[in-house]
Enzyme design. Structure first.
Site, PDB file in Angstrom:
ATOM      1  N   GLY A 137      57.603  53.744  50.991  1.00 40.44           N
ATOM      2  CA  GLY A 137      56.848  53.092  52.587  1.00 40.44           C
ATOM      3  C   GLY A 137      57.083  52.361  52.580  1.00 40.44           C
ATOM      4  O   GLY A 137      57.813  51.111  52.611  1.00 40.44           O
ATOM      5  N   CYS A 138      56.216  50.831  53.388  1.00 45.88           N
ATOM      6  CA  CYS A 138      55.835  49.741  54.256  1.00 45.88           C
ATOM      7  C   CYS A 138      55.832  48.767  53.206  1.00 45.88           C
ATOM      8  O   CYS A 138      56.373  47.224  52.964  1.00 45.88           O
ATOM      9  CB  CYS A 138      55.052  49.936  54.817  1.00 45.88           C
ATOM     10  SG  CYS A 138      54.827  50.522  56.250  1.00 45.88           S
ATOM     11  N   ALA A 139      55.844  49.188  51.692  1.00 50.52           N
ATOM     12  CA  ALA A 139      55.221  48.327  50.911  1.00 50.52           C
ATOM     13  C   ALA A 139      56.304  47.963  50.300  1.00 50.52           C
ATOM     14  O   ALA A 139      57.183  47.102  49.666  1.00 50.52           O
ATOM     15  CB  ALA A 139      54.337  48.801  49.394  1.00 50.52           C
ATOM     16  N   ALA A 140      57.400  49.052  50.637  1.00 45.56           N
ATOM     17  CA  ALA A 140      58.959  48.692  49.324  1.00 45.56           C
ATOM     18  C   ALA A 140      59.507  47.385  50.182  1.00 45.56           C
ATOM     19  O   ALA A 140      60.735  46.638  49.020  1.00 45.56           O
ATOM     20  CB  ALA A 140      59.521  49.538  50.103  1.00 45.56           C
TER      21      ALA A 140
END
Length: 374
Positions: A137-140
């Site tokens: 998700g956004c951590a990628a």
């Protein structure tokens, strides 16, 4: 040492403003018992506008998961090449110079990955390694930077291209009426970003350390429910509280590197929402202005998932206020709850002072002991 060069970022041509979003929520969900709460939460995001790949009239229709995924692939192939070319230009490299492509996206699915299409059509060597990341998700965005750093350390002199392609609007689900879903409908935007991590040379953030941290027992706080209609985003109301356990993880990594997380020169933080940035400012004891790059992304583009950190890095470049040796942190947050974190220094292509020498210069000028650099 591996250097993150200036990212290139592109947003689609269709725009939806905060006023448009609120008006749509009022018209589509007039009878929703929690509409006032949802409207208040959307207003509090501070997102003035977002960019989406289709006109809003098309976005609000749901033709089915298959059609949406076909559109995802078509839009990715249409929009990624130009952004990649600009990122390569920023790094002063050619496709033939790239040894690995890290492609991150959580808003569509392709197999083979878009990396294979890029190698076939954009002049990248056939031996280019491929690393698609789809479930962070956004951590990628942070994970992509860290995996590029790892690769450059394992294979000195190598160059890694990072591509983040997020079309969050293609995940809109008209039947999801929870407050978290309504908030998401007013928060997320679409964007494509790319950047090169050079194994040698380049101007940008020279990476020195990276790490990951998982907050225990939070796996259902940010999640996808994958159904016949596609990806249904699940957002728990406790997500904004995660900065309290994540701030110590950032401090610990900085401490292990001999730095003080409170006294760095720049902060590139995933802008999941204003509460995330406000809380991290409090728990890290840094002024709100320190997160101006992330707030700029949130205000102008919304939460563009994995592309946020790359756009925030671009804003750091554009401000042009950091000099050689300036120290900073890059962090992406996402499902898990996962944090992907990195420490680095600003380095110009002409800068030849080593990291250790810069620390000695800073300590000598400040009269501080080497145990804690602030």
């Amino acid at each position: 040492m591996a250097t993150l060069c200036k990212p290139a970022v592109s947003v689609p041509e269709h725009v939806i403003t905060m006023e448009d979003t609120l008006a749509l929520a009022r018209s589509l969900h007039a009878d929703h018992p929690q509409l006032p709460l949802a409207l208040r939460l959307i207003e509090n995001t501070g997102v003035t506008k977002r960019h989406i790949v289709q006109p809003i009239e098309e976005t609000l229709r749901h033709p089915g998961f298959e059609d949406r995924n076909v559109l995802y692939e078509a839009e990715a192939k249409a929009r990624v090449p130009e952004v990649v070319r600009r990122a390569l230009d920023h790094a002063e490299l050619r496709p033939a110079d790239i040894d690995m492509i890290v492609y991150v996206s959580c808003t569509g699915f392709m197999m083979p990955s878009l990396t294979a299409w890029m190698i076939n059509t954009m002049g990248f060597p056939g031996h280019t390694r491929q690393l698609p990341i789809a479930q962070l998700g956004c951590a990628a965005g942070g994970a992509a930077i860290n995996r590029a750093h790892d690769f450059c350390r394992a294979y000195p002199g190598s160059n890694v291209l990072i591509v983040a392609c997020e079309f969050c609007s293609l995940c809109y689900q008209p039947t999801d009426l929870g407050v978290g879903s309504l908030l998401s409908n007013g928060l997320f935007g679409d964007a494509v970003a790319a950047a090169v991590v050079r194994g040698e040379g380049g101007t940008g953030i020279t990476m020195e350390r990276n790490g990951s941290h998982l907050v225990p027992d939070t796996t259902d706080w940010i999640a996808y429910s994958v159904r016949a209609t596609g990806f249904h985003f699940l957002l728990d109301k406790r997500v904004p509280t995660t900065m309290e356990p994540l701030a110590p993880a950032l401090r610990t990594m900085a401490d292990q590197h001999g730095w003080d997380a409170t006294g760095l020169d720049f902060y590139i933080i995933h802008a999941g929402g204003p509460r995330i940035l406000d809380d991290l400012s409090h728990f890290l004891e840094v002024p709100p202005e320190a997160f101006r790059f992330s707030r700029g992304t949130l205000t102008e583009y919304g939460n563009i998932a994995s592309a946020v950190v790359l756009d925030a890095v671009r804003r750091l470049f554009d401000e042009g206020a950091v000099g050689d040796g300036a120290r900073g942190i890059v962090a992406g947050f996402g499902p898990g709850i996962t944090a992907e974190m990195a420490l680095g220094r600003w380095t110009s292509s002409g800068g030849t002072v080593s990291a250790a020498a810069r620390d000695r210069q800073i300590l000598a000028g400040a009269g501080r002991s080497p145990e804690r650099v602030s």
